[in-house]
Motif scaffolding. Structure first.
Motif: not given
Length: 147
Positions: A3-10
């Motif tokens: 989920f941290l990768s998802s936050l970075n992408i956003s």
């Protein structure tokens, strides 16, 4: 994908769209600038966005292997380029920047294009905020399961 990768992408998407909005604001502010520091009329600027990953295949194979794509995902502003379309010529012999025929070269900025770019960047920014908040809510719900 964590989920941290998802936050970075956003977050990278929000940063890129903010830059697009900054460039649109600069274009609108210079819509009547007939002389810049170089002596030429202002030229419309555009942001070139680029995926941080090399290709879709790289992302797919990394994900299929069960590995996290990490911080190498998202989007970035690759460059800010000048729009090379023709400058507009307006007849105004009284203008200080008029040529020998009385024509003034004005910037190649179209307010409709700028407003359209502004609306598109705003919508993309909002979509990234929605995705960011969804991931954040999922993480909060996951923490609540442990209670």
């Amino acid at each position: 994908m964590s989920f941290l990768s998802s936050l970075n992408i956003s977050a990278s998407g929000m940063t890129a769209q903010r830059m697009r909005l900054d460039v649109v604001a600069e274009n609108i502010a210079n819509i009547e600038t007939t002389r810049t520091e170089s002596g030429a009329p202002y030229r419309r600027k555009m942001v070139v966005l680029q995926a941080k990953n090399n290709s879709f295949h790289d992302v797919l194979s990394t994900t299929m292997a069960g590995k996290s794509i990490g911080t190498n995902a998202g989007v970035r502003a690759a460059a800010i380029i000048d729009d090379e379309t023709e400058l507009k010529a307006v007849y105004d012999p009284e203008h200080p920047d008029a040529d020998e025929n009385g024509y003034v070269r004005i910037p190649n900025i179209d307010m409709i294009k700028e407003m359209t770019d502004s609306m598109a960047a705003t919508r993309a920014y909002e979509a990234n905020i929605t995705a960011y908040n969804a991931v954040k809510l999922m993480a909060q719900k996951a923490l609540d399961v442990g209670k």
